[in-house]
Design a protein around this motif. Structure first.
Motif, PDB file in Angstrom:
ATOM      1  N   SER A  55      -5.885   7.545   3.164  1.00 16.39           N
ATOM      2  CA  SER A  55      -6.932   7.578   2.133  1.00 16.39           C
ATOM      3  C   SER A  55      -6.888   6.336   1.266  1.00 16.39           C
ATOM      4  O   SER A  55      -7.919   5.779   0.899  1.00 16.39           O
ATOM      5  CB  SER A  55      -6.774   8.814   1.253  1.00 16.39           C
ATOM      6  N   VAL A  56      -5.696   5.897   0.924  1.00 11.85           N
ATOM      7  CA  VAL A  56      -5.566   4.699   0.093  1.00 11.85           C
ATOM      8  C   VAL A  56      -6.045   3.470   0.862  1.00 11.85           C
ATOM      9  O   VAL A  56      -6.778   2.637   0.319  1.00 11.85           O
ATOM     10  CB  VAL A  56      -4.117   4.527  -0.397  1.00 11.85           C
ATOM     11  N   TYR A  57      -5.651   3.357   2.130  1.00 14.49           N
ATOM     12  CA  TYR A  57      -6.138   2.246   2.951  1.00 14.49           C
ATOM     13  C   TYR A  57      -7.669   2.270   3.038  1.00 14.49           C
ATOM     14  O   TYR A  57      -8.322   1.231   2.964  1.00 14.49           O
ATOM     15  CB  TYR A  57      -5.559   2.308   4.365  1.00 14.49           C
ATOM     16  N   ARG A  58      -8.247   3.447   3.185  1.00  6.11           N
ATOM     17  CA  ARG A  58      -9.698   3.589   3.288  1.00  6.11           C
ATOM     18  C   ARG A  58     -10.381   3.130   2.003  1.00  6.11           C
ATOM     19  O   ARG A  58     -11.369   2.398   2.040  1.00  6.11           O
ATOM     20  CB  ARG A  58     -10.025   5.052   3.587  1.00  6.11           C
ATOM     21  N   VAL A  59      -9.858   3.528   0.868  1.00  8.29           N
ATOM     22  CA  VAL A  59     -10.448   3.137  -0.420  1.00  8.29           C
ATOM     23  C   VAL A  59     -10.323   1.635  -0.636  1.00  8.29           C
ATOM     24  O   VAL A  59     -11.288   0.979  -1.056  1.00  8.29           O
ATOM     25  CB  VAL A  59      -9.767   3.911  -1.572  1.00  8.29           C
ATOM     26  N   LEU A  60      -9.159   1.084  -0.342  1.00  4.86           N
ATOM     27  CA  LEU A  60      -8.976  -0.356  -0.534  1.00  4.86           C
ATOM     28  C   LEU A  60      -9.808  -1.147   0.471  1.00  4.86           C
ATOM     29  O   LEU A  60     -10.316  -2.217   0.144  1.00  4.86           O
ATOM     30  CB  LEU A  60      -7.498  -0.708  -0.403  1.00  4.86           C
ATOM     31  N   GLY A  61      -9.964  -0.640   1.675  1.00  5.11           N
ATOM     32  CA  GLY A  61     -10.776  -1.308   2.682  1.00  5.11           C
ATOM     33  C   GLY A  61     -12.254  -1.269   2.345  1.00  5.11           C
ATOM     34  O   GLY A  61     -12.986  -2.224   2.585  1.00  5.11           O
ATOM     35  N   ALA A  62     -12.715  -0.168   1.758  1.00  4.67           N
ATOM     36  CA  ALA A  62     -14.123  -0.047   1.370  1.00  4.67           C
ATOM     37  C   ALA A  62     -14.450  -1.051   0.280  1.00  4.67           C
ATOM     38  O   ALA A  62     -15.561  -1.585   0.234  1.00  4.67           O
ATOM     39  CB  ALA A  62     -14.410   1.360   0.897  1.00  4.67           C
ATOM     40  N   ASP A  63     -13.497  -1.338  -0.597  1.00  6.64           N
ATOM     41  CA  ASP A  63     -13.731  -2.316  -1.662  1.00  6.64           C
ATOM     42  C   ASP A  63     -13.849  -3.729  -1.082  1.00  6.64           C
ATOM     43  O   ASP A  63     -14.613  -4.540  -1.566  1.00  6.64           O
ATOM     44  CB  ASP A  63     -12.614  -2.267  -2.686  1.00  6.64           C
ATOM     45  N   VAL A  67       0.814  -1.220   0.000  1.00  4.07           N
ATOM     46  CA  VAL A  67       0.000   0.000   0.000  1.00  4.07           C
ATOM     47  C   VAL A  67       0.850   1.274   0.000  1.00  4.07           C
ATOM     48  O   VAL A  67       0.509   2.220  -0.712  1.00  4.07           O
ATOM     49  CB  VAL A  67      -1.011  -0.015   1.166  1.00  4.07           C
ATOM     50  N   PRO A  68       1.955   1.375   0.737  1.00  8.32           N
ATOM     51  CA  PRO A  68       2.743   2.615   0.663  1.00  8.32           C
ATOM     52  C   PRO A  68       3.242   2.918  -0.758  1.00  8.32           C
ATOM     53  O   PRO A  68       3.298   4.073  -1.165  1.00  8.32           O
ATOM     54  CB  PRO A  68       3.910   2.362   1.615  1.00  8.32           C
TER      55      PRO A  68
END
Length: 50
Positions: free
Chosen positions: A39-47, A16-17
């Motif tokens: 933000s990237v973790y949030r987007v990938l987690g929402a998926d 992710v980094p």
């Protein structure tokens, strides 16, 4: 943020980094910057929840 691009990189096993360093915000106050790691973790987690 290019969500599909991030999801594709995640599917290939990219950490992710490193994913967060690639997309660039195209509009708004932070135009031209990379999204935050959170933000990237949030987007990938929402998926993952779908």
């Amino acid at each position: 943020m290019q969500v599909l691009y991030c999801l594709g990189l995640r599917g290939r096993g990219v950490p992710v980094p490193k994913i967060a360093a690639k997309p660039v915000i195209l509009t708004g106050k932070h135009n031209g910057r990379n999204p935050s790691l959170a933000s990237v973790y949030r987007v990938l987690g929402a998926d993952d929840e779908d």
